[in-house]
Design an enzyme around this catalytic site. Structure first.
Site, PDB file in Angstrom:
ATOM      1  N   ASN A 189     128.913  65.703  47.797  1.00  0.00           N
ATOM      2  CA  ASN A 189     129.737  65.169  46.700  1.00  0.00           C
ATOM      3  C   ASN A 189     128.931  64.990  45.423  1.00  0.00           C
ATOM      4  OD1 ASN A 189     132.228  65.005  48.017  1.00  0.00           O
ATOM      5  ND2 ASN A 189     131.765  63.008  48.905  1.00  0.00           N
ATOM      6  N   ASP A 198     136.041  67.817  49.082  1.00  0.00           N
ATOM      7  CA  ASP A 198     137.347  67.867  49.739  1.00  0.00           C
ATOM      8  C   ASP A 198     137.578  69.216  50.416  1.00  0.00           C
ATOM      9  OD1 ASP A 198     137.860  65.305  48.919  1.00  0.00           O
ATOM     10  OD2 ASP A 198     139.225  65.876  47.282  1.00  0.00           O
ATOM     11  N   GLU A 224     134.079  61.231  55.950  1.00  0.00           N
ATOM     12  CA  GLU A 224     133.638  62.470  56.606  1.00  0.00           C
ATOM     13  C   GLU A 224     133.528  62.312  58.114  1.00  0.00           C
ATOM     14  OE1 GLU A 224     129.875  60.260  55.320  1.00  0.00           O
ATOM     15  OE2 GLU A 224     131.920  60.548  54.606  1.00  0.00           O
TER      16      GLU A 224
END
Length: 301
Positions: A189, A198, A224
């Site tokens: 991220n 995503d 996650e």
């Protein structure tokens, strides 16, 4: 209320696929009472498997058939009851234009015209409760679905695990749980952005769905972290399944970014006698923590 009918007696189709002929015979009084009781019973529950099971229990003796198969495409809904084989009649169930699935009834001897009249009396009682159950199932599935990955969500996991544990205890079959976590996902991220993160989660969910068995269920527990419920699976077999998942995630091509590989850590636990859902999950989660503590990218059971 429409029902499409196809019967197979001694391999001869007595009616073409399509609407059956209208049957005008009056319903006997004793059968009317039985149908009223059945209708009241079927309206008390919104589980389609339960509705079909009760329909079988209440109708197979009066009608004289030995078993049935019900299938509803696209909803992972299909089950059977009783003794299958021999002669059969098949119905596509339709109510006000809504397709409710197909139902095959089986009997050792062929279905007579009187048998089919009685079958259709019972099927007309089934249609409304079955439609209500399927509509509820669809609404519940939307509420229990993670909209990003398509996996079932944490609420679904909490509900499903309780049910699966009850079944495992009742029928004395093994049940195992896998808890998996993507290693260092925060770095993805931070370096590639949340949108790419995503997409990675979607890849992982799809890859996991391709690896798990037909009876297993994948859940996105949060962030996650994913969970797999593996019914009828003992510890050794579930450990091998987790290892296949680990390898698949490691070898997955994530959006074509050269050199990007992801490792994952897994905790596996098998249900013990008289163990609760929370106790089972805690042990699997502790195994996951051990996998991360031991260096990540591994399975601990």
């Amino acid at each position: 209320m429409d029902m499409q009918l196809n019967t197979n007696n001694a391999q001869v189709a007595r009616f073409p696929k399509g609407l059956p002929p209208r049957r005008s015979q009056p319903v006997p009084k004793h059968e009317t009472l039985a149908l009223l009781r059945l209708g009241n019973l079927l309206h008390t529950n919104l589980s389609s498997p339960w509705v079909i099971e009760q329909f079988y229990r209440e109708s197979h003796k009066p009608v004289g058939y030995t078993g049935l198969i019900y299938q509803y495409p696209g909803e992972n809904t299909g089950f059977s009851h009783g003794v299958l084989g021999g002669h059969n009649c098949s119905y596509d169930l339709v109510l006000n234009g809504d397709y409710l699935g197909s139902l095959d009834l089986y009997k050792a001897q062929g279905f007579s015209d009187n048998d089919l009249v009685q079958v259709e009396h019972y099927l007309h009682v089934l249609l409304h409760p079955l439609r209500n159950a399927l509509l509820f199932q669809k609404a519940q599935d939307r509420a229990f679905r993670d909209h990003l990955t398509g996996a079932r969500n944490r609420a679904a996991f909490d509900s499903d695990l309780i049910v699966e544990i009850e079944l495992a205890h009742r029928h004395n079959h093994p049940l195992s749980v896998i808890v998996m976590d993507i290693d260092h996902f925060k770095k993805i991220n931070d370096s590639q952005g949340h949108n790419f993160g995503d997409e990675v989660l979607k890849y992982i969910s799809q890859a996991a769905q391709e690896v798990i068995r037909g009876g297993d269920q994948l859940y996105r527990y949060g962030g996650e972290e994913f969970v797999v419920i593996a019914p009828h699976s003992a510890l050794d077999g579930t450990r091998l399944l987790a290892e296949r998942l680990r390898l698949r995630i490691y070898e997955q091509n994530y959006g074509g970014i050269q050199g990007l590989t992801l490792s994952s850590s897994f905790g596996v636990a098998q249900l013990r006698d008289n163990e609760s859902a929370s106790e089972l999950f805690v042990r699997a989660d502790q195994a996951l923590y051990a996998a991360k503590h031991n260096g990540r990218n591994q399975v601990v059971a």
